[in-house]
Scaffold this motif. Sequence first.
Motif, PDB file in Angstrom:
ATOM      1  N   TRP A 120       0.828  -1.204   0.000  1.00  0.00           N
ATOM      2  CA  TRP A 120       0.000   0.000   0.000  1.00  0.00           C
ATOM      3  C   TRP A 120       0.866   1.259   0.000  1.00  0.00           C
ATOM      4  O   TRP A 120       2.039   1.215   0.347  1.00  0.00           O
ATOM      5  CB  TRP A 120      -0.882   0.048   1.250  1.00  0.00           C
ATOM      6  CG  TRP A 120      -0.088   0.195   2.523  1.00  0.00           C
ATOM      7  CD1 TRP A 120       0.633  -0.779   3.150  1.00  0.00           C
ATOM      8  CD2 TRP A 120       0.103   1.385   3.298  1.00  0.00           C
ATOM      9  NE1 TRP A 120       1.246  -0.277   4.274  1.00  0.00           N
ATOM     10  CE2 TRP A 120       0.940   1.053   4.396  1.00  0.00           C
ATOM     11  CE3 TRP A 120      -0.358   2.695   3.194  1.00  0.00           C
ATOM     12  CZ2 TRP A 120       1.325   1.981   5.351  1.00  0.00           C
ATOM     13  CZ3 TRP A 120       0.029   3.624   4.154  1.00  0.00           C
ATOM     14  CH2 TRP A 120       0.853   3.258   5.218  1.00  0.00           C
ATOM     15  N   ASP A 128       2.972   6.454  -4.399  1.00  0.00           N
ATOM     16  CA  ASP A 128       2.560   7.719  -5.020  1.00  0.00           C
ATOM     17  C   ASP A 128       3.552   7.983  -6.146  1.00  0.00           C
ATOM     18  O   ASP A 128       4.715   8.304  -5.906  1.00  0.00           O
ATOM     19  CB  ASP A 128       2.587   8.850  -3.989  1.00  0.00           C
ATOM     20  CG  ASP A 128       2.283  10.218  -4.590  1.00  0.00           C
ATOM     21  OD1 ASP A 128       1.964  10.287  -5.788  1.00  0.00           O
ATOM     22  OD2 ASP A 128       2.372  11.220  -3.845  1.00  0.00           O
ATOM     23  N   SER A 174      -2.004  -1.131  -3.373  1.00  0.00           N
ATOM     24  CA  SER A 174      -2.903  -0.003  -3.563  1.00  0.00           C
ATOM     25  C   SER A 174      -2.138   1.310  -3.540  1.00  0.00           C
ATOM     26  O   SER A 174      -1.158   1.456  -2.822  1.00  0.00           O
ATOM     27  CB  SER A 174      -3.997   0.011  -2.491  1.00  0.00           C
ATOM     28  OG  SER A 174      -3.433   0.083  -1.205  1.00  0.00           O
ATOM     29  N   ARG A 175      -2.597   2.241  -4.342  1.00  0.00           N
ATOM     30  CA  ARG A 175      -2.067   3.598  -4.325  1.00  0.00           C
ATOM     31  C   ARG A 175      -2.493   4.243  -3.001  1.00  0.00           C
ATOM     32  O   ARG A 175      -3.462   3.812  -2.379  1.00  0.00           O
ATOM     33  CB  ARG A 175      -2.631   4.376  -5.514  1.00  0.00           C
ATOM     34  CG  ARG A 175      -1.971   5.718  -5.806  1.00  0.00           C
ATOM     35  CD  ARG A 175      -2.495   6.277  -7.130  1.00  0.00           C
ATOM     36  NE  ARG A 175      -1.853   7.543  -7.471  1.00  0.00           N
ATOM     37  CZ  ARG A 175      -2.304   8.738  -7.112  1.00  0.00           C
ATOM     38  NH1 ARG A 175      -3.424   8.834  -6.401  1.00  0.00           N
ATOM     39  NH2 ARG A 175      -1.680   9.831  -7.465  1.00  0.00           N
ATOM     40  N   TYR A 176      -1.806   5.302  -2.571  1.00  0.00           N
ATOM     41  CA  TYR A 176      -2.112   5.902  -1.274  1.00  0.00           C
ATOM     42  C   TYR A 176      -3.563   6.359  -1.167  1.00  0.00           C
ATOM     43  O   TYR A 176      -4.149   6.367  -0.081  1.00  0.00           O
ATOM     44  CB  TYR A 176      -1.171   7.075  -0.987  1.00  0.00           C
ATOM     45  CG  TYR A 176      -1.482   8.349  -1.734  1.00  0.00           C
ATOM     46  CD1 TYR A 176      -2.313   9.315  -1.192  1.00  0.00           C
ATOM     47  CD2 TYR A 176      -0.941   8.586  -3.001  1.00  0.00           C
ATOM     48  CE1 TYR A 176      -2.613  10.480  -1.875  1.00  0.00           C
ATOM     49  CE2 TYR A 176      -1.230   9.746  -3.698  1.00  0.00           C
ATOM     50  CZ  TYR A 176      -2.065  10.689  -3.130  1.00  0.00           C
ATOM     51  OH  TYR A 176      -2.370  11.841  -3.810  1.00  0.00           O
ATOM     52  N   CYS A 177      -4.191   6.711  -2.290  1.00  0.00           N
ATOM     53  CA  CYS A 177      -5.557   7.235  -2.277  1.00  0.00           C
ATOM     54  C   CYS A 177      -6.617   6.148  -2.154  1.00  0.00           C
ATOM     55  O   CYS A 177      -7.799   6.445  -1.944  1.00  0.00           O
ATOM     56  CB  CYS A 177      -5.814   8.048  -3.542  1.00  0.00           C
ATOM     57  SG  CYS A 177      -5.747   7.053  -5.059  1.00  0.00           S
ATOM     58  N   LEU A 178      -6.222   4.880  -2.339  1.00  0.00           N
ATOM     59  CA  LEU A 178      -7.116   3.714  -2.296  1.00  0.00           C
ATOM     60  C   LEU A 178      -8.063   3.653  -3.499  1.00  0.00           C
ATOM     61  O   LEU A 178      -8.979   2.837  -3.523  1.00  0.00           O
ATOM     62  CB  LEU A 178      -7.956   3.682  -1.006  1.00  0.00           C
ATOM     63  CG  LEU A 178      -7.189   3.701   0.313  1.00  0.00           C
ATOM     64  CD1 LEU A 178      -8.154   3.673   1.487  1.00  0.00           C
ATOM     65  CD2 LEU A 178      -6.218   2.537   0.404  1.00  0.00           C
ATOM     66  N   HIS A 179      -7.827   4.483  -4.506  1.00  0.00           N
ATOM     67  CA  HIS A 179      -8.678   4.486  -5.695  1.00  0.00           C
ATOM     68  C   HIS A 179      -7.969   3.904  -6.916  1.00  0.00           C
ATOM     69  O   HIS A 179      -8.499   3.950  -8.026  1.00  0.00           O
ATOM     70  CB  HIS A 179      -9.160   5.909  -6.003  1.00  0.00           C
ATOM     71  CG  HIS A 179     -10.201   6.393  -5.038  1.00  0.00           C
ATOM     72  ND1 HIS A 179     -11.551   6.369  -5.317  1.00  0.00           N
ATOM     73  CD2 HIS A 179     -10.087   6.874  -3.774  1.00  0.00           C
ATOM     74  CE1 HIS A 179     -12.222   6.848  -4.277  1.00  0.00           C
ATOM     75  NE2 HIS A 179     -11.359   7.155  -3.331  1.00  0.00           N
ATOM     76  N   THR A 222     -10.733  10.508  -7.652  1.00  0.00           N
ATOM     77  CA  THR A 222      -9.735  11.364  -7.022  1.00  0.00           C
ATOM     78  C   THR A 222      -9.122  12.331  -8.038  1.00  0.00           C
ATOM     79  O   THR A 222      -9.122  12.065  -9.244  1.00  0.00           O
ATOM     80  CB  THR A 222      -8.596  10.541  -6.410  1.00  0.00           C
ATOM     81  OG1 THR A 222      -7.824   9.937  -7.468  1.00  0.00           O
ATOM     82  CG2 THR A 222      -9.122   9.460  -5.501  1.00  0.00           C
ATOM     83  N   ASP A 253      -8.633  10.738   6.192  1.00  0.00           N
ATOM     84  CA  ASP A 253      -8.856   9.674   5.199  1.00  0.00           C
ATOM     85  C   ASP A 253      -7.793   8.590   5.343  1.00  0.00           C
ATOM     86  O   ASP A 253      -7.461   7.899   4.400  1.00  0.00           O
ATOM     87  CB  ASP A 253      -8.869  10.221   3.774  1.00  0.00           C
ATOM     88  CG  ASP A 253      -9.595   9.302   2.790  1.00  0.00           C
ATOM     89  OD1 ASP A 253     -10.261   8.348   3.250  1.00  0.00           O
ATOM     90  OD2 ASP A 253      -9.490   9.522   1.572  1.00  0.00           O
ATOM     91  N   ALA A 271      -5.044   6.904   3.518  1.00  0.00           N
ATOM     92  CA  ALA A 271      -4.687   7.685   2.343  1.00  0.00           C
ATOM     93  C   ALA A 271      -3.674   8.759   2.698  1.00  0.00           C
ATOM     94  O   ALA A 271      -2.780   9.079   1.913  1.00  0.00           O
ATOM     95  CB  ALA A 271      -5.933   8.313   1.722  1.00  0.00           C
ATOM     96  N   THR A 272      -3.817   9.357   3.885  1.00  0.00           N
ATOM     97  CA  THR A 272      -2.785  10.236   4.430  1.00  0.00           C
ATOM     98  C   THR A 272      -2.541   9.779   5.861  1.00  0.00           C
ATOM     99  O   THR A 272      -3.373   9.083   6.454  1.00  0.00           O
ATOM    100  CB  THR A 272      -3.210  11.722   4.434  1.00  0.00           C
ATOM    101  OG1 THR A 272      -4.161  11.944   5.488  1.00  0.00           O
ATOM    102  CG2 THR A 272      -3.800  12.135   3.098  1.00  0.00           C
TER     103      THR A 272
END
Length: 541
Positions: free
Chosen positions: A110, A113, A138-143, A288, A428, A431-432
């Motif tokens: 996870w 970026d 997963s990307r940091y944004c989870l999208h 996003t 979030d 994500a952060t």
Amino acid sequence: MEAETILQNGVIVSMDDDHHYFKAIAIKNGRIIALGDNSDVQQYTGKDTKVIDLEGKTVVPGLIDAHQHMFSTGFNLQNVDCRVTSIKEMVERVKERAQFCDPEEWIIGWGFDESSLTEKRLPTKDDFVDINNPIFISRYCLHAAVVNDTALKTAGVTKESTVDTGELKKDNNGELTGVLKEEAMDLVTAKMPPYSTEQMKQALRLADKYYVQHGITAVHEAGFGFITGSFKEYTVFNDMVENQSLNVRMNGMILNRFYKNARDMNLKPGSGSHRLKIGPIKMFADGTISGMTASVTKAYRDNNGYGQLVHSYEDLARSVLEVHKAGWQIAIHAIGDHAVKQVLDAYENALEKFPRSDCRHRIEHASIANKNLLQRMSRLGIISVPQPSLIHLAGDVYMENLQDDVINHVFAINSFCKYGLTPAGSSDSPATPCSPMLGIYTAVSRETKNGKCFIPEERVSLYEALKMYTKHAAYASFEETEKGTLEVGKLGDLTILPKGFLNFSPQQIKNTEIDMTIIGGEIIYEKERDFNEKQREKEFN
């Protein structure tokens, strides 16, 4: 009356409507029984009272994260951390984990970026060609996520596979790259082995410990079922609450796809306890900004695309009206200005057809909102739930992706306040980072990772930033009579910060460590104790 806990000789910031400050506070049976000078609380001291000398430290209401993912945060504390500076390092970390895995075991990572990677590109399946285990990162944004060939084959995903929203990214030859966006990720996650009950409980225990170390006493879970795809997330959390296995209080959102499950279990809006309360029904409108899937009215710079809406207006309006009529609060993820408008249209339609007072419907993120949208949000009584940390972590990418006249409307927190939208602070997470200090620092400074000031006129004061994570966050969940301010009768949830905190510079805020976290009058975390435990572990090892 004898207090169980008294804190004295501090700067106690009530955050109440009259901006009161106190030196001492007394707590009994988990609630505040007195506030005032040291002499005012002396009458509550007994032989069993725990008296804490604050030595001038700052006390604020227990910090609340109004939008985070506790299960995902906990799982990520166990998964491969891919917050690295190169794809090469990411591959090395996955290879290292593979050495300890069975051949068919999934390796989950996870946090990557691509803007922080030296290669300045998304990782692809080809980067992991030497690893045989199925991989999902997963990307940091989870999208968005990247998977390898083994994962695609295990999930039965081919270049002919399709999704309604999202993307299975392909190369110039029409072959899958392994990059999945939005709904495309579900094609793979649906084939991954489900988490066991014990794995889910362990994730919650880890996140709980992590949160209290950052001064968080309560959270809003942004959708039971979001991570595992199962409403079992609610039952697991409820079981742990009943067994008193967790410290952090939760207001839990229910994903709209589990709305029927909630009704079948006779869950009602606002029902539950101070430890676990049922919150809004959660929906989605878009993606996003950094992934360029947020639905915008002006095309992104790089690809001339406009992002994607998750639903047609008719479908969203139908869902909103059904839930609204049933008396629920609603929280909808909307980031792009086109998506925010769609959500406001749906909310306004529901309110016109079925008037209700004080609904406090929410827009999660509300990242791009111009003056007209803010005026509508104010008129409809909508609550905005931004993530200030994203300005710091992704602001440079936003400036690359968005048109100049759009950038000025991104996370316009000062404008949120001016329009009375009571913005509720959140992270979030994962994500952060979950740290409210990072969020408060960014709300005050508007500084990006590259040191640029992102729309300086949207800065807020330190006091206003604190309100986001206390008073406003409590209001966003209809809990302002229980938490969010320090007043007699309210829950004894406190976050202890260093001496002089209210006068800290932005950089000092960013580097602030939590001194103590108190929930219901009980010390859950103490920096000095934590430091000593780490020292003992170091010496033992």
